[in-house]
Motif scaffolding. Structure first.
Motif, PDB file in Angstrom:
ATOM      1  N   ALA A   1     -16.630  36.191 -24.180  1.00  0.00           N
ATOM      2  CA  ALA A   1     -15.550  36.224 -23.000  1.00  0.00           C
ATOM      3  C   ALA A   1     -15.362  37.734 -22.972  1.00  0.00           C
ATOM      4  CB  ALA A   1     -14.212  35.560 -23.269  1.00  0.00           C
ATOM      5  N   ASP A   2     -15.315  38.345 -21.695  1.00  0.00           N
ATOM      6  CA  ASP A   2     -15.058  39.448 -21.349  1.00  0.00           C
ATOM      7  C   ASP A   2     -13.560  39.843 -21.392  1.00  0.00           C
ATOM      8  OD1 ASP A   2     -15.029  42.450 -20.601  1.00  0.00           O
ATOM      9  OD2 ASP A   2     -16.228  42.079 -19.165  1.00  0.00           O
ATOM     10  N   MET A   3     -12.927  40.416 -22.503  1.00  0.00           N
ATOM     11  CA  MET A   3     -11.511  40.411 -22.443  1.00  0.00           C
ATOM     12  C   MET A   3     -11.087  41.973 -22.508  1.00  0.00           C
ATOM     13  SD  MET A   3     -11.042  37.435 -25.098  1.00  0.00           S
ATOM     14  CE  MET A   3     -12.122  38.129 -26.442  1.00  0.00           C
ATOM     15  N   SER A   4     -12.205  42.869 -22.361  1.00  0.00           N
ATOM     16  CA  SER A   4     -11.863  44.396 -22.391  1.00  0.00           C
ATOM     17  C   SER A   4     -11.376  44.680 -23.571  1.00  0.00           C
ATOM     18  CB  SER A   4     -10.768  44.781 -21.426  1.00  0.00           C
ATOM     19  OG  SER A   4     -11.309  44.499 -20.179  1.00  0.00           O
ATOM     20  N   LEU A   5     -11.979  44.156 -24.916  1.00  0.00           N
ATOM     21  CA  LEU A   5     -11.842  44.480 -26.179  1.00  0.00           C
ATOM     22  C   LEU A   5     -13.144  44.977 -26.729  1.00  0.00           C
ATOM     23  CD1 LEU A   5      -9.971  41.203 -27.144  1.00  0.00           C
ATOM     24  CD2 LEU A   5      -8.907  43.400 -26.475  1.00  0.00           C
TER      25      LEU A   5
ATOM     26  N   MET B   1      -8.076  35.064 -14.865  1.00  0.00           N
ATOM     27  CA  MET B   1      -8.537  36.111 -15.661  1.00  0.00           C
ATOM     28  C   MET B   1      -9.916  36.507 -15.228  1.00  0.00           C
ATOM     29  SD  MET B   1      -7.420  35.365 -19.681  1.00  0.00           S
ATOM     30  CE  MET B   1      -8.303  36.868 -20.019  1.00  0.00           C
ATOM     31  N   PHE B   2     -10.573  37.468 -15.454  1.00  0.00           N
ATOM     32  CA  PHE B   2     -11.773  37.668 -15.129  1.00  0.00           C
ATOM     33  C   PHE B   2     -12.474  37.639 -16.458  1.00  0.00           C
ATOM     34  CE2 PHE B   2     -15.971  38.687 -13.502  1.00  0.00           C
ATOM     35  CZ  PHE B   2     -16.616  39.422 -14.402  1.00  0.00           C
ATOM     36  N   ILE B   3     -12.896  36.371 -16.882  1.00  0.00           N
ATOM     37  CA  ILE B   3     -13.737  36.095 -17.976  1.00  0.00           C
ATOM     38  C   ILE B   3     -15.184  35.658 -17.399  1.00  0.00           C
ATOM     39  CG2 ILE B   3     -14.186  34.571 -19.851  1.00  0.00           C
ATOM     40  CD1 ILE B   3     -11.286  34.355 -20.405  1.00  0.00           C
ATOM     41  N   MET B   4     -16.212  36.760 -18.161  1.00  0.00           N
ATOM     42  CA  MET B   4     -17.501  36.447 -17.485  1.00  0.00           C
ATOM     43  C   MET B   4     -17.993  34.872 -17.569  1.00  0.00           C
ATOM     44  SD  MET B   4     -19.963  38.163 -19.910  1.00  0.00           S
ATOM     45  CE  MET B   4     -19.982  37.196 -21.772  1.00  0.00           C
ATOM     46  N   SER B   5     -18.885  34.443 -17.084  1.00  0.00           N
ATOM     47  CA  SER B   5     -19.324  33.163 -17.110  1.00  0.00           C
ATOM     48  C   SER B   5     -20.504  33.000 -17.004  1.00  0.00           C
ATOM     49  CB  SER B   5     -18.331  32.109 -16.654  1.00  0.00           C
ATOM     50  OG  SER B   5     -18.989  30.913 -16.889  1.00  0.00           O
TER      51      SER B   5
END
Length: 146
Positions: free
Chosen positions: A52-56, A72-76
């Motif tokens: 999940a792209d969480m900007s971490l 949220m924008f979570i890549m999928s």
């Protein structure tokens, strides 16, 4: 798909060396196709794991409130959004938790990166002693950050 294989890697680990009290169902790239199998098991808790792209930083793990996944924008790379799958599971399962693993590289023909492999290994080790939220931090929502 590089780091997008985090969930299937965990499923492989659990298949090779099962963890007492946990049953693995690998949803692969179409987790909506296995919801019926999960329901048939009648679990009290389901743990959904995915990149999940969480900007971490790559390899960081966070619990994500299922209520905010759709916002949220979570890549999928899945056919349907994970929020749909989680909503389906919540109809029959008391507790559905989503753990996101921050990817570094998600691209065809790329291997999984070391930080994501390490995150999967850490999560696997935590399953043996799971209590409550497994000891993982929750991803802060945008409102909490403001």
């Amino acid at each position: 798909m590089g780091d997008d294989g985090a969930g299937p890697l965990l499923a492989d680990l659990m298949t090779r060396a099962p963890v007492a009290g946990w049953t693995v169902v690998n949803g692969g790239s179409a987790p909506e196709n296995v919801v019926h199998r999960v329901r048939a098991l009648r679990p009290k808790r389901v743990l959904v794991v995915d990149a999940a792209d969480m900007s971490l930083k790559p390899g960081e793990l966070r619990l994500v409130d299922p209520a905010i996944i759709a916002d949220m924008f979570i890549m999928s790379t899945h056919n349907l959004p994970l929020s749909f799958v989680i909503d389906q599971l919540k109809e029959d399962v008391e507790e559905v938790l989503f753990i996101g693993i921050q990817p570094d590289v998600v691209a065809f023909y790329f291997p999984m990166t070391a930080p994501v492999k390490a995150a999967v290994d850490h999560l696997y080790a935590q399953l043996t002693h799971w209590r409550g939220d497994g000891g993982f931090s929750w991803l802060a929502s945008a409102e909490e950050d403001a």
